[in-house]
Design an enzyme around this catalytic site. Structure first.
Site, short mmCIF file in Angstrom:
data_model
loop_
_atom_site.label_atom_id
_atom_site.label_comp_id
_atom_site.label_asym_id
_atom_site.label_seq_id
_atom_site.Cartn_x
_atom_site.Cartn_y
_atom_site.Cartn_z
N GLY A 56 1.42 -0.79 0.24
CA GLY A 56 0.55 -0.12 -0.61
C GLY A 56 0.69 1.19 -0.63
CG ASP A 112 0.76 -6.11 0.58
OD1 ASP A 112 0.02 -5.63 0.13
OD2 ASP A 112 1.17 -5.77 1.93
CG HIS A 223 -1.15 -0.32 7.63
ND1 HIS A 223 -1.11 -1.24 7.96
CD2 HIS A 223 -0.99 -0.56 6.17
CE1 HIS A 223 0.25 -1.46 7.09
NE2 HIS A 223 -0.84 -0.93 6.17
CB THR A 474 -8.41 -7.56 2.20
OG1 THR A 474 -6.75 -7.63 3.14
CG2 THR A 474 -8.22 -9.63 2.56
N GLY A 573 -16.25 -5.76 6.12
CA GLY A 573 -16.42 -6.30 5.01
C GLY A 573 -17.12 -7.22 4.86
N1 LIG Z 1 -8.59 -13.69 6.13
C1 LIG Z 1 -9.52 -13.25 5.28
N2 LIG Z 1 -10.01 -13.48 5.04
C2 LIG Z 1 -11.78 -13.26 4.70
N3 LIG Z 1 -11.95 -12.10 4.82
C3 LIG Z 1 -10.75 -10.65 5.41
C4 LIG Z 1 -9.93 -11.29 5.71
N4 LIG Z 1 -9.09 -10.63 6.14
C5 LIG Z 1 -10.23 -9.52 5.78
N5 LIG Z 1 -11.00 -10.27 5.48
C6 LIG Z 1 -11.85 -8.92 4.94
O1 LIG Z 1 -11.44 -8.28 4.71
C7 LIG Z 1 -11.93 -6.69 4.97
C8 LIG Z 1 -11.25 -4.73 4.65
O2 LIG Z 1 -10.99 -5.48 3.50
P1 LIG Z 1 -9.62 -4.27 2.42
O3 LIG Z 1 -10.90 -3.04 3.36
O4 LIG Z 1 -9.65 -4.62 0.98
O5 LIG Z 1 -8.61 -5.14 3.59
P2 LIG Z 1 -6.90 -4.60 4.02
O6 LIG Z 1 -7.10 -2.98 4.11
O7 LIG Z 1 -6.77 -5.06 4.77
O8 LIG Z 1 -6.43 -4.96 2.15
C9 LIG Z 1 -12.47 -7.10 6.32
O9 LIG Z 1 -13.82 -6.11 6.81
C10 LIG Z 1 -12.40 -8.21 6.16
O10 LIG Z 1 -14.13 -7.77 5.79
O1 LIG Z 2 -0.20 -0.44 3.42
C1 LIG Z 2 -0.61 -1.48 3.15
C2 LIG Z 2 -0.07 -2.98 2.78
O2 LIG Z 2 0.72 -2.76 1.89
C3 LIG Z 2 -1.60 -3.47 2.11
O3 LIG Z 2 -1.81 -5.27 3.14
P1 LIG Z 2 -3.62 -4.52 2.85
O4 LIG Z 2 -4.29 -4.76 1.50
O5 LIG Z 2 -4.02 -5.77 3.53
O6 LIG Z 2 -4.27 -3.55 3.60
#
Ligand SMILES: Nc1ncnc2c1ncn2[C@@H]1O[C@H](COP(=O)(O)OP(=O)(O)O)[C@@H](O)[C@H]1O
Ligand SMILES: O=C[C@H](O)COP(=O)(O)O
Length: 590
Positions: A56, A112, A223, A474, A573
Site C-alpha cells: 500500500g 499483500d 495503518h 484484501t 467487509g
Molecule cells: N483472511 C481473510 N479472509 C476473508 N476476509 C477477510 C480476511 N481478512 C480480511 N477480510 C475482510 O476484508 C475486509 C477488509 O478489506 P480491505 O479493506 O480490502 O482490507 P485491507 O485494507 O486490510 O487489505 C475486512 O472487513 C474483512 O471482511
Molecule cells: O499498506 C498496506 C499494505 O501494504 C497492504 O495491506 P492490505 O491490502 O492487507 O491492507
C-alpha cells in the site's frame, strides 16, 4: 486547506510522490497509472536476480523511493494502505530483465499476501522464476492474538529489501538471495510508539485519533490500527524506550543470546521531529549499554517504513549473529550486505568502512527466550483468469443482469460512509474506498458495454478482472478469486456456481463464520440460496450484523482487538458484502 494537508487529494499526492522517483533519479521510469517504478539501466552482467517489493502507499520511502542500483529493481504501489492488485504486480515483474529470477518481498498483510502470491503464480505461468519471502517483525502482540494473521511487517521489510538486493548485486543465485532475505526477516524484532495516529490526505483533520490523556500508544501498526497498549501521561521517555527495548529482546519471536551481535534501527514513522528521533537514538543506545551491556554493531536512524505523518517511531533490533548463522555457506555477512553501496538517495549513507564497525562490542543478555513458529494462511495454485471480449446482446436476460449489477453496486456505494467509519475504528480505514472503487469501476464498465452479459462464464470472468484491477486490498483479491472461481464452476444453475465458488474461495482463506470477516455474510448466503435469493441475502445481513460482537482473528482488524470500540461496530467487509447481496435480492424481487 480544510484537511490540514498540503495535498488535499490522495490521488494527486500519490501521483506526484511516484513522479518523485524519476525526478530524484533519472535512470528510473515511473508508470503512474500502474503504481510501478523500475530501473531502466542495463543490469550488471554478473547479476541473475531482481528484487521487487511493494504494498500500500503511504509508507515512503517504501517502496517507490527504494528503487535503484544496489536496492530494488522495481516497486509497485497500491492506494493508500491497500495492497496493489495482482495485475499491477505482474506488470512490475515484467519490467525487470527477462533473464532474471525474481525475489518478491512481501509485507505480512492479508491483501499483500494474496495479491503478491497470485502475481507470483501468474508470472510463473509465463516462465519466470519467482521466489517470495514474507516479512513480519512486529513483537507488540502475543502469538495467541495473531495466530492466523502472523506478525505485521514493519521496518524489517526495507532492511530485508536492502540486504537481499545487495546479495543479488554481488551475483548470488536466487536460492542464496532468498535464503539471505529469509534469514534477515526472521531475525528482526520491532515495536512502534506514537502520541497520535496519522491523518489521510483528503480526510477531515478531525478524523485523526486523538487521546488527550495518553502519552503514547505502544505497539502501533503502520495503518492507523490502534496500539496494543495505551501509555499514560506519567511515563517518561526513558521508561517508554526501556520498555520497548525489553519487548524486542524478550519477545517469543526472535532469540537474543549472550554475545549475539545486533543492529539497532530507529525508524521515524513519518512525522517525528529529527530532534526527537535522534533523542530516541541517544536514550536507546544508553539503555542498551547500561541495562543490557550491549553495544550494537551498527545503529541506523532514518525514515525506513513510515505511516503517512504519524509523529512516532519504532525500534528494531536485528540479531545479526543468528541471521549470519543461517546463511554462512553463502560466504557473505548481513552487515557487509547492509554496508554495500547503493545509488538510492533515501537509503541512509552508512558512513565509514565496515571495519570501523567490526570492533564494536557484542551484546550480553541474560534472558533466553524461545521462538514460536508463526502460522500463515496457505495459498494454493490458482488458474489464470482470461479477459473476454464484450458482445452485443440485447436480450431480457442481459437487461436483468445489468440491473442486478447496478443495484448491487449502488447498494455498496450507499453504505460506503459506514464502511469507512467502521474500518477506521477496527481496521485501516480503506474498506469503504476499496469496495466503492470496485462498484464505480463495474458501473463504468457496464455503461461502456465492456461486461459480457450473454454467458455466465464470461460474465464472471469479466467481473473478476474488473474488481481485480480496480480494488486492490484484501477485499479486491477475495472478490477477484471468488468471481474467478465462479466463472470456472458455473453452468446454468447459478446457485450451484455460487456454492462451488465458495468452496474454492475457502482454499485461499481460513476465515469461516465467526472470524469477523466478509465470510460471515458470504457463507450463510451461499448456504441458504436454495430457499430463495431474498431469504439468503437476509441471512447474509444477519451474519454481517453478528460480526459486531465478534473478535477478529484475521485481517487488519485482528490487530485491533484491544480497542474497545472495535467490539461494537460490525465488520466492514461483511457489511459491504451483505449490502451487495441485498442489492441483488431486491432486484430479483422487483
Ligand atoms: N483472511 C481473510 N479472509 C476473508 N476476509 C477477510 C480476511 N481478512 C480480511 N477480510 C475482510 O476484508 C475486509 C477488509 O478489506 P480491505 O479493506 O480490502 O482490507 P485491507 O485494507 O486490510 O487489505 C475486512 O472487513 C474483512 O471482511
Ligand atoms: O499498506 C498496506 C499494505 O501494504 C497492504 O495491506 P492490505 O491490502 O492487507 O491492507
Amino acid at each position: 486547506m480544510s484537511t490540514k494537508h498540503i495535498f488535499d487529494s490522495q490521488s494527486i499526492a500519490l501521483d506526484n510522490a511516484l513522479r518523485s522517483a524519476n525526478a530524484l533519479n533519472p535512470t528510473l521510469c515511473v508508470d503512474i497509472p500502474r503504481g510501478i517504478v523500475y530501473d531502466t539501466r542495463p543490469p550488471s552482467p554478473h547479476r541473475s536476480v531482481s528484487v521487487v517489493a511493494g504494498g500500500g502507499s503511504g509508507h515512503n520511502p517504501c517502496h517507490e523511493n527504494l528503487v535503484g542500483k544496489g536496492l530494488l529493481q522495481a516497486s509497485v504501489s497500491g492506494h493508500i494502505f491497500a495492497s496493489p492488485s495482482s495485475s499491477q504486480i505482474v506488470q512490475a515483474i515484467e519490467r525487470t530483465p527477462s533473464h532474471h529470477a525474481i525475489l518478491l518481498i512481501i509485507n505480512q498483510y492479508t491483501g499483500d499476501r494474496l495479491n503478491f502470491n497470485l502475481a507470483a503464480q501468474r508470472a510463473r505461468h509465463t516462465g519466470r522464476i519467482v521466489h517470495t519471502v514474507t516479512v513480519g517483525d512486529d513483537v507488540s502482540l502475543p502469538p495467541t492474538a495473531i495466530a492466523k494473521v502472523g506478525r505485521r511487517g514493519l521496518t524489517a521489510n526495507p532492511l530485508t529489501c536492502k540486504v537481499a538486493a545487495a546479495a543479488a548485486e554481488r551475483g548470488l543465485d536466487i536460492d542464496s538471495v532468498r535464503r539471505i532475505a529469509e534469514a534477515v526477516a526472521q531475525n528482526v524484532a520491532t515495536i512502534g510508539a506514537s502520541p497520535e495516529h496519522c491523518h489521510l490526505p483528503g480526510r477531515s483533520a478531525a478524523e485523526a485519533h486523538t487521546h488527550p490523556d495518553t502519552y503514547v500508544e505502544l505497539g502501533l501498526g503502520i495503518h492507523n490500527e490502534p496500539g496494543a497498549k495505551t501509555v499514560k501521561d506519567d511515563t517518561s521517555p526513558t521508561k517508554l524506550i526501556g520498555d520497548m527495548l525489553r519487548s524486542t529482546l524478550t519477545s517469543p519471536y526472535v532469540d537474543f543470546k549472550d554475545g549475539d551481535k545486533v543492529i539497532l534501527v530507529v525508524n521515524n514513522l513519518g512525522g517525528l521531529s529529527l530532534l526527537e528521533l535522534y533523542a530516541v537514538v541517544g536514550v536507546a543506545s544508553d539503555l542498551l549499554s547500561k541495562e543490557h551491556n550491549m553495544k550494537p554493531m551498527r545503529t541506523l536512524a532514518d525514515s525506513f517504513m513510515t505511516s503517512l505523518n504519524m509523529p512516532g517511531f519504532s525500534l528494531s533490533l536485528v540479531n545479526v549473529t543468528a541471521a549470519d548463522g543461517l546463511v554462512r555457506d553463502t560466504g557473505v555477512s548481513i552487515l557487509e550486505l547492509l554496508h554495500d553501496p547503493t545509488t538510492v538517495s533515501a537509503w541512509p549513507e552508512m558512513g565509514g568502512t565496515l571495519s570501523d564497525y567490526e570492533s564494536a562490542g557484542c551484546m550480553k543478555h541474560e534472558g533466553l527466550v524461545r521462538r514460536d513458529a508463526k502460522m500463515q494462511e496457505h495459498s494454493p495454485p490458482h488458474r489464470m483468469v482470461q479477459a473476454v471480449p464484450s458482445t452485443q446482446d440485447t436480450s431480457t436476460r442481459r437487461q436483468l443482469i445489468a440491473a442486478i449489477i447496478t443495484s448491487a453496486c449502488d447498494a455498496v456505494l450507499a453504505v460506503e460512509p459506514d464502511l469507512t467509519r467502521w474500518d477506521t475504528v477496527a481496521g485501516d480505514g480503506d474498506c469503504g474506498t476499496t469496495l466503492s472503487s470496485g462498484a464505480t469501476a463495474l458501473k463504468g464498465a457496464l455503461q461502456r458495454d465492456e461486461i459480457p452479459l450473454h454467458s455466465y462464464k464470461e460474465l464472471f470472468h469479466a467481473l473478476s478482472i474488473v474488481v481485480e484491477t480496480s480494488m486492490g486490498g484484501t477485499a479486491g483479491a477475495l472478490f477477484a478469486l471468488y468471481f474467478g472461481a465462479f466463472a470456472n464452476a458455473v453452468e446454468e444453475d447459478v446457485a450451484d456456481g455460487a456454492r462451488k465458488a465458495l468452496d474454492q474461495l475457502k482454499l485461499f482463506t481460513s476465515a469461516r463464520v465467526g472470524d469477523r470477516t466478509l465470510m460471515d455474510a458470504l457463507i450463510p448466503f451461499c448456504n441458504h440460496l436454495n430457499h430463495g435469493v431474498m431469504y439468503a441475502a437476509q441471512q447474509a445481513t444477519k451474519g454481517a450484523e453478528n460480526t459486531a460482537t465478534m473478535t477478529a482473528t484475521l485481517g487488519r482488524a485482528a490487530y485491533c482487538t484491544g480497542n474497545d470500540d472495535s467490539l461494537t461496530v460490525p465488520d466492514p467487509g461483511a457489511t459491504g458484502v451483505s449490502a451487495i447481496l441485498m442489492g441483488i435480492a431486491e432486484c430479483f424481487q422487483n
